[in-house]
Write a protein that holds these residues in place. Sequence first.
Motif, short mmCIF file in Angstrom:
data_model
loop_
_atom_site.label_atom_id
_atom_site.label_comp_id
_atom_site.label_asym_id
_atom_site.label_seq_id
_atom_site.Cartn_x
_atom_site.Cartn_y
_atom_site.Cartn_z
N PHE A 144 0.72 -1.11 0.03
CA PHE A 144 -0.01 -0.15 0.04
C PHE A 144 0.76 1.34 -0.04
O PHE A 144 0.54 2.24 -0.96
N ASP A 145 1.88 1.47 0.76
CA ASP A 145 2.80 2.46 0.96
C ASP A 145 3.42 2.62 -0.45
O ASP A 145 3.71 3.81 -0.73
N ARG A 146 3.74 1.73 -1.14
CA ARG A 146 4.48 1.71 -2.49
C ARG A 146 3.51 2.32 -3.37
O ARG A 146 4.21 3.21 -4.47
N ARG A 147 2.31 2.08 -3.37
CA ARG A 147 1.26 2.40 -4.45
C ARG A 147 1.02 4.02 -4.10
O ARG A 147 1.00 4.68 -5.00
N THR A 148 0.75 4.30 -2.90
CA THR A 148 0.31 5.75 -2.75
C THR A 148 1.43 6.73 -2.70
O THR A 148 1.10 7.84 -2.78
N LYS A 149 2.56 6.38 -2.39
CA LYS A 149 3.67 7.51 -2.09
C LYS A 149 3.52 8.32 -0.89
O LYS A 149 4.13 9.43 -0.56
N THR A 150 2.33 8.42 -0.26
CA THR A 150 2.01 9.29 0.86
C THR A 150 3.20 9.13 1.90
O THR A 150 3.58 9.96 2.61
N SER A 151 3.70 7.84 2.04
CA SER A 151 4.48 7.66 3.18
C SER A 151 5.93 8.43 2.80
O SER A 151 6.49 8.96 3.76
N LEU A 152 6.23 8.35 1.72
CA LEU A 152 7.43 8.91 1.37
C LEU A 152 7.47 10.44 1.49
O LEU A 152 8.37 11.32 2.08
N LYS A 153 6.10 11.20 1.24
CA LYS A 153 5.69 12.56 1.18
C LYS A 153 5.99 12.84 2.91
O LYS A 153 6.41 13.91 3.14
N LEU A 154 5.36 11.88 3.86
CA LEU A 154 5.56 12.35 5.13
C LEU A 154 6.80 12.36 5.79
O LEU A 154 7.18 13.18 6.53
N PHE A 155 7.43 11.53 5.14
CA PHE A 155 9.18 11.40 5.41
C PHE A 155 10.02 12.51 5.19
O PHE A 155 10.80 12.64 5.80
N SER A 156 9.56 13.38 4.00
CA SER A 156 10.16 14.36 3.48
C SER A 156 9.80 15.63 4.26
O SER A 156 8.95 15.58 5.20
N TYR B 54 -4.89 8.45 3.88
CA TYR B 54 -3.89 7.35 4.12
C TYR B 54 -4.19 6.89 5.30
O TYR B 54 -3.91 5.56 5.82
N VAL B 55 -4.36 7.50 6.54
CA VAL B 55 -4.73 6.69 7.93
C VAL B 55 -6.00 5.93 7.83
O VAL B 55 -6.07 4.86 8.35
N ASP B 56 -6.94 6.35 7.15
CA ASP B 56 -8.17 5.62 6.84
C ASP B 56 -7.69 4.20 6.08
O ASP B 56 -8.31 3.42 6.61
N SER B 57 -7.16 4.41 5.28
CA SER B 57 -6.61 3.12 4.47
C SER B 57 -6.00 2.08 5.22
O SER B 57 -6.28 1.03 5.17
N LEU B 58 -5.10 2.79 5.95
CA LEU B 58 -4.32 1.87 7.08
C LEU B 58 -5.28 1.06 7.94
O LEU B 58 -5.00 -0.02 8.39
N GLY C 124 0.43 7.69 10.18
CA GLY C 124 0.61 9.04 9.63
C GLY C 124 1.38 10.11 10.67
O GLY C 124 1.95 11.04 10.33
N PHE C 125 1.24 9.85 11.87
CA PHE C 125 1.99 10.48 12.92
C PHE C 125 3.21 10.12 12.93
O PHE C 125 4.46 10.98 12.94
N ILE C 126 3.53 8.94 13.08
CA ILE C 126 5.21 8.38 13.21
C ILE C 126 6.01 8.83 12.17
O ILE C 126 7.23 9.30 12.46
N LYS C 127 5.46 8.72 10.93
CA LYS C 127 6.32 9.06 9.75
C LYS C 127 6.44 10.54 9.42
O LYS C 127 7.38 11.05 8.82
N SER C 128 5.56 11.23 9.98
CA SER C 128 5.39 12.98 9.88
C SER C 128 6.83 13.56 10.04
O SER C 128 7.25 13.23 11.52
N ILE C 129 7.12 14.39 9.49
CA ILE C 129 8.19 15.44 9.96
C ILE C 129 7.68 16.69 10.24
O ILE C 129 7.88 17.34 11.24
#
Length: 520
Positions: A162-174, A186-190, A236-241
């Motif tokens: 799911f993370d690979r498909r959405t790319k939201t995870s990478l955005k949150l890490f950036s 993102y959170v609802d899907s998880l 969504g919180f853990i990965k957020s910068i």
Amino acid sequence: MKIKYKVSKSYQRLKKILLFISLFLNFTAIAKMTQNQSPRFALYPVDSSEKMPDSVLIRDWQNKEIYERPIFLKAAFDGHSFKFSLPIKAPLMMFDIVFYYGKKQLKSLYHFAEPNDDVILYFRAGDRNSSLNVSGVGAIKYQLAEQLGKESMDFHISVVNFDRRTKTSLKLFSDSLVNESEIHSYVDSLKSLAMLSEARSLKILSEFKSRLSPNLLNFYKYECIVGRTKQFVYSGFIKSIKNKKNSAKYCLSRNTGFLEMNNDNPLLKYGTWYVFHKSFNLAIEAAMESAGKELYFKDRYSSLKSIENLELRDRLITYLFAYPGISQRYITNFDSKDSCLTDALDIIKDPHLISELSRDVITKKGNEIFSFSFQDSNQKYIRSIDLRGKVFIIKFYGWGCTGCEQFHKQFKKDIYPEFSKNSNFKVISVSIDKSKERWLQSMESKKYTSEDYINLYIGNKGIKSDFFKYYKVNAIPFILLVDEDGRLIERLHNGMQSTFISTKIRGALAAQKLRVKNSM
């Protein structure tokens, strides 16, 4: 008649006493037999095409938390199978199996043994782990654990995909901001993935309802289901910068509907993963509730101290001190840590937990650092006494340690630039690898250390060195901040806030500068 009655009464009394003694001796013998009984296991390949491992080790987690080092036992090979027994001291004990194929290692899932188990395990090597087919006395609970473990792995794979498909995870890490609607989606899907996995796990459990005792079924519900998927809603919180405040509020609003339990199962004391997940979730929830504000160590400690189940309370408090990478990750104020530790040692009575807490007593602020002498790449020894007059960080790392890599990346980027030109500050980076070649390789990789640091080698004793024994180190990275007099300022850890570490170093250097000025 009267005399006869008295004799008869005495005889009956004597008969009862003898019966009681007989029963007592029988119960004692049975208890002794149970106490001495060890669960037995035989490991066979699942079929003739399955390769036999070179060796097999069993990791005994009895009375261990997940942050501790297990006891390693070697299985005996008889030419056809590997056999082993476990030194069980309780109704349940956790273990897992490590299969060695040359340099490659494959692990089984975690299992729980009972004293009467006599089990045959048929193994099949996978890409990352080994699966087991089980038969024999006590086999049913192993079959349940294998099915629940497979569901857990399938869930993890679905989250990764799911993370690979959405790319939201990478955005949150950036460093870029992510809009609220994208975070919510993102959170609802998880959460949907997590709830589906929990439902599948409960269905698996229900299929074993008539085959295992209610206590054992509830134990597996605690250990393998409760809290396991919930933490992914917090991603969504853990990965957020730069999106922590917005993501925290929404993640907290979406943490409902998951399976919760009352901590009243008598077998819970023999579990490990339930307490780990509980500790992790409580730490993240506290961080989300205080997002944008300071999070005090004393508040985290007080919330754990208020837990009514004393056994769970004591284990979670020990987690707070002994597993800082998770439990202390978002804490920003540690001023009351030492007083909380003193209180914890007063209220906790379990000798094993007290032993774990004693590690933090050794690293209390103001204690003199244990004397050390380690070699650099030119075979020159650098001693602790050589660093007097300098504020320094000494950190221990090992090849392949993800936490060591993460801390180095954080320190090099966020903290070191401010102090790199200060001649009164040094970073001592020590490899614990026994192989000198591996140490040189790790320096060249620049994943764990930098050429700007003083790079040292612990020697061929590795983790058995006197320094590690003194501090009872059970995990790396192990990091200490030391003042110019060789006294401890703080034990640092992976995940600790960069601003907190920088503030501590800044304060130590200011104090050192003031002392020099006053001595002139």
